[in-house]
Scaffold this motif. Structure first.
Motif, short mmCIF file in Angstrom:
data_model
loop_
_atom_site.label_atom_id
_atom_site.label_comp_id
_atom_site.label_asym_id
_atom_site.label_seq_id
_atom_site.Cartn_x
_atom_site.Cartn_y
_atom_site.Cartn_z
N TYR B 198 0.86 -1.19 0.00
CA TYR B 198 0.00 0.00 0.00
C TYR B 198 0.89 1.23 0.00
O TYR B 198 1.92 1.25 0.68
CB TYR B 198 -0.90 0.02 1.24
CG TYR B 198 -1.86 -1.14 1.31
CD1 TYR B 198 -1.42 -2.40 1.65
CD2 TYR B 198 -3.21 -0.95 1.03
CE1 TYR B 198 -2.30 -3.48 1.71
CE2 TYR B 198 -4.10 -2.02 1.08
CZ TYR B 198 -3.64 -3.29 1.41
OH TYR B 198 -4.49 -4.34 1.46
N HIS B 210 0.44 4.04 -8.78
CA HIS B 210 -0.96 3.81 -9.18
C HIS B 210 -1.25 4.27 -10.60
O HIS B 210 -2.40 4.37 -11.01
CB HIS B 210 -1.91 4.52 -8.21
CG HIS B 210 -1.78 4.04 -6.80
ND1 HIS B 210 -2.18 2.80 -6.40
CD2 HIS B 210 -1.25 4.63 -5.69
CE1 HIS B 210 -1.93 2.65 -5.11
NE2 HIS B 210 -1.35 3.73 -4.66
N THR B 220 -3.18 3.07 0.06
CA THR B 220 -4.01 2.52 -1.02
C THR B 220 -3.24 1.40 -1.71
O THR B 220 -2.06 1.57 -2.02
CB THR B 220 -4.34 3.65 -2.03
OG1 THR B 220 -4.95 4.72 -1.32
CG2 THR B 220 -5.27 3.17 -3.12
N GLU B 221 -3.91 0.26 -1.90
CA GLU B 221 -3.20 -0.89 -2.45
C GLU B 221 -2.69 -0.63 -3.86
O GLU B 221 -3.39 -0.05 -4.70
CB GLU B 221 -4.09 -2.14 -2.44
CG GLU B 221 -3.33 -3.36 -2.95
CD GLU B 221 -3.96 -4.69 -2.60
OE1 GLU B 221 -5.12 -4.73 -2.15
OE2 GLU B 221 -3.25 -5.72 -2.77
N VAL B 222 -1.46 -1.07 -4.12
CA VAL B 222 -0.86 -0.94 -5.46
C VAL B 222 -1.39 -2.10 -6.29
O VAL B 222 -0.95 -3.24 -6.15
CB VAL B 222 0.67 -0.97 -5.37
CG1 VAL B 222 1.29 -0.84 -6.75
CG2 VAL B 222 1.18 0.16 -4.47
N ASN B 223 -2.34 -1.79 -7.17
CA ASN B 223 -3.05 -2.86 -7.88
C ASN B 223 -2.16 -3.68 -8.79
O ASN B 223 -2.38 -4.88 -8.96
CB ASN B 223 -4.20 -2.27 -8.69
CG ASN B 223 -5.35 -1.87 -7.79
OD1 ASN B 223 -5.60 -2.53 -6.78
ND2 ASN B 223 -6.02 -0.78 -8.11
N VAL B 275 3.63 2.56 -12.88
CA VAL B 275 3.16 1.38 -12.14
C VAL B 275 4.35 0.43 -11.99
O VAL B 275 5.29 0.48 -12.78
CB VAL B 275 2.00 0.64 -12.88
CG1 VAL B 275 0.75 1.49 -12.91
CG2 VAL B 275 2.42 0.23 -14.28
#
Lengths: 405, 368
Positions: B198, B210, B220-223, B275
């Motif tokens: 995150y 992100h 916030t989670e790194v997708n 990303v």
């Protein structure tokens, strides 16, 4: 022409004054602060082995000023850059084993880094500019462009503003001849109405001198400035670059291919005070609500530079010195028809291009009321605060803007 | 413990004369002036002007101290801190050193300018349902990091606090207990037991991973890393690295000096990745290396990797020799180069970076 030894001596004369400015970096981290104190208060700084430490301080403080928003960077960090720049300059001039030309050009680069990223010391506000003035006494080889670089004034009347204005369904901005202060204040500043002022700057030496691009190379060729690359700042590949004036004129003013380079919204007159002698601050700027000095900015570029439709918070007198620009203006009330960007960093910028509005994408644009003008050398355009404006250069162009509150 | 050191020595923090060290060089700080057998020395942190070392239970500083460089100082700890005999967490930045007593939960803040300690009470608490009352938990501090203007605390139970005076960071939405936190210059990363990553803070230089330049207030989670179990994270100045359980490394954020180490067909290219992007390693012949990475570390504008064959690889800015190669010949490298081979048997190696340093920590393997 001064001998190098005299140059060194003159530069070092500022040292005692810089020492009195040291309390201005009191809040700096103790390790860096003690090095700067020691180097300013002793001759240790002129020991060549110290140059790597001074460079390290510049590099580390440069990392620091890149943290967070530029406007929130602590002034003591930028002042440390100014002081370290001064120390680097002293060591450079004294110990450089390069030929004079190379040495002086490198010295300007050192100074300009300090001017761009440092900030003035309260005790010695013009320190680095004064150092540059001392170096100016050394004559160095300037790479003048041999061909005729004088901008040609167009004599043909094909670019009649009224015809162009009709083409864009726009209202032609009114032009008045050097109005009285009272008239301008009452009818334009108070009324927040744009207007073109004719014959107000006929006395500026810049009108003649700046037509010749070699003038800038001669006066300030080796000085470093920050330019914008890419045709407009909303483009994805837009970027900024540090470049000498000499290189800028050769690579960007006269180039016809590749990306556009634009010396835009740049505090050239603070950095190179000699250029200030060619212009004067218009008296109209005295109608001010604050004691803040007037922001004087240079806008110098080739044909085709574009400032997308945007607005600024201050009053603006945009003065055309060399070449022509076309402008579209919209009243603040038209905002909803212009589709401002939603991102917080760009919300003073609109998406519509008034030259070719995409009515499918931006249908409300039809309800807007564009004002149009072609600004010619010697003319000033008054842009009231918050008025939207789109600017495009139609030739090599040099404008000076005066922003005030 | 032995240290192999490269990079900035501007304040003689490595207790030698050269201001720039441009190849890995052995440095044993505990040999300096006070060596006795059985000293347990740990290099805790490398800063711009000094290093923090723990030698047995004492705090040592090497480098700049009290207006002088080239110092090696035992920092006197406050009496109540010494008496507690508890384990300490120690961290510092250019202005302060923070010492936290793990059990007592008191924070001692040393001001490097005045050399004075001040203490703060650390109440470990978490807002409960109604949002007004707070309950105190039985918990210990396990990590504290101070970087630039930011400070993060992590507790054994996996709670995160930010600021020198700690305020609770809500990680309730994160999957798994938080097991590590890292600070960049203006961004933060956390890792959970589940291997999820995150990020939050400033994203202007793509450092949050992100895909955009937005800033985020909550972790916030790194997708792009979802589904990949991450076992280690590291934050550079404006870039980040993550190591997966399979020994793969992912990089994202600013790449102006090649600190992401992602080799591009165009050698001059320093494209930033918004990303996490898989890092491939190549030997001198350009053949891809398939070995696993076992440790990662980031400096302000460089990165370092340790492979399972004990080779060390570095990429990014090398102005002060931080890559362990000649700064004259290679001012920077935009892909990872193999720059060192640790060759002693029976040792454990790990990496630690300072802003402009790379250090290999070498410890003896305990024989059972």
């Amino acid at each position: 022409m001064l001998a190098l030894r005299e140059i060194c001596y003159k530069l070092e004369e500022y040292k005692t004054n810089v020492a009195t400015a040291l309390p201005e970096i009191e809040d700096l981290d103790p390790a860096t602060k003690s090095l700067l104190h020691r180097y300013i208060n002793s001759t240790e700084s002129t020991d060549p082995s110290s140059t790597i430490r001074i460079q390290a301080i510049l590099d580390y403080m440069y990392e620091k000023i890149n943290i967070g928003n530029w406007k929130e960077v602590k002034l003591f960090i930028r002042k440390a850059i100014t002081i370290a720049t001064y120390l680097k300059l002293l060591a450079h001039v004294r110990f450089s084993d390069e030929d004079t030309d190379t040495m002086i050009k490198q010295a300007y680069k050192i100074i300009d880094f300090g001017i761009l990223f440092g900030c003035p010391l309260d005790k010695q506000p013009r320190l680095l500019q004064n150092c540059a003035t001392i170096l100016n006494t050394v004559n160095i080889q300037k790479n003048i462009i041999l061909k005729d670089t004088t901008s040609k004034e167009k004599n043909n009347a094909t670019s009649d503003t009224s015809i162009e204005a009709d083409k864009f369904n726009a209202i032609q901005i009114e032009t008045i001849d050097c109005p009285s202060m009272e008239h301008f204040y009452k009818n334009y500043i108070l009324a927040e109405k744009p207007v073109i002022l004719d014959n107000c700057i006929n006395h500026w030496p810049a009108l003649e001198k700046w037509k010749d691009q070699n003038y800038f190379i001669k006066l300030a060729g080796p000085r470093t400035v920050s330019i914008e690359i890419g045709s407009k700042y909303t483009d994805k590949d837009w970027t900024q670059r540090l470049i000498t004036i000499d290189e800028f004129v050769k690579q960007y003013i006269y180039q016809t291919e590749g990306p556009t380079g634009y010396l835009a919204q740049y505090q050239l007159f603070d950095q190179i005070p000699e250029l200030k002698n060619d212009i004067t601050e218009p008296e109209y700027c005295c109608f001010s609500d604050s004691n803040e000095p007037v922001d004087v900015m240079a806008w110098y570029g080739p044909k085709g530079t574009v400032s997308p439709l945007h607005h600024d918070p201050k009053k603006n007198l945009l003065t055309q010195v060399v070449g022509e620009k076309q402008l579209f203006l919209f009243a603040p009330a038209d905002s909803e028809y212009l589709y401002p960007h939603e991102h917080e960093l760009l919300n003073n910028t609109a998406q519509v291009d008034p030259r070719q509005p995409d009515l499918d994408k931006y249908p409300k644009y039809k309800s807007s009321k564009p004002y149009y003008c072609r600004l010619k050398p010697g003319q000033m355009l008054y842009i009231p605060p918050k008025w939207w404006h789109f600017v495009e250069s139609l030739s090599i162009s040099f404008s000076v803007s005066f922003w005030w509150e | 413990m032995e240290l192999y050191v490269t990079g900035s020595n501007i304040f003689n923090q490595w207790l030698c004369d050269d201001f720039v060290i441009n190849e890995f060089r052995i440095c044993s700080p505990s040999n300096h002036k006070l060596e006795t057998d059985g000293n347990r020395t740990i290099l805790l942190q490398i800063n711009w002007s000094y290093n923090i070392l723990q030698i047995n239970d004492t705090l040592h500083i090497s480098g700049a101290w009290d207006g002088k460089e080239n110092q090696f100082i035992k920092v006197p700890l406050p009496n109540d801190c010494v008496k507690s005999k508890e384990e300490l967490c120690i961290t510092g930045n250019d202005y302060k050193i923070i010492v936290v007593d793990k059990k007592m939960s008191i924070i001692w803040v040393l001001d490097l300018k005045t050399k004075e300690f001040k203490n703060l009470n650390f109440l470990i608490e978490e807002p409960i349902e109604d949002g007004t009352k707070k309950k105190k938990l039985d918990d210990n501090v396990s990590k504290v990091i101070l970087s630039s203007d930011s400070c993060l605390y992590l507790t054994q139970r996996g709670y995160v606090y930010s600021g020198i005076l700690p305020s609770y960071v809500d990680t309730g939405h994160c999957t798994g207990k938080v097991i590590d936190v890292q600070c960049g210059y203006e961004h933060f990363i956390l890792l959970t037991e589940e291997g999820r990553v995150y990020t939050w803070g400033n994203g202007r230089r793509l450092q949050l991973g992100h895909g955009d330049i937005s800033s985020l207030e909550i972790p916030t989670e790194v997708n792009a890393l979802a589904g990949i179990k991450i076992i280690k994270i590291s934050a550079g100045g404006w870039h980040s690295l993550a190591l997966s359980e399979f020994g793969d490394v992912y990089a994202w954020g600013l790449n102006d000096t090649g600190q992401q180490g992602i080799k591009h067909l165009n050698e001059e290219h320093n494209e930033s990745f918004s990303v996490p992007t898989l890092v491939s390693l190549f030997d001198e012949q350009g053949i891809e290396i398939t070995r696993n990475v076992k440790d990662i570390a980031c400096g302000s504008k460089h990165s370092a990797l340790l492979l399972d064959d004990n080779t060390v690889w570095t990429a990014g800015c090398n102005k002060y020799g931080q890559l362990g190669i000649s700064e004259q010949k290679y001012p920077s490298s935009n892909y990872f180069r193999n720059v060192f081979q640790c060759d002693k048997e029976d040792r454990n190696y790990s990496l630690i970076c300072g802003p402009w340093n790379t250090v290999i920590c070498c410890t003896f393997v305990k024989k059972s």
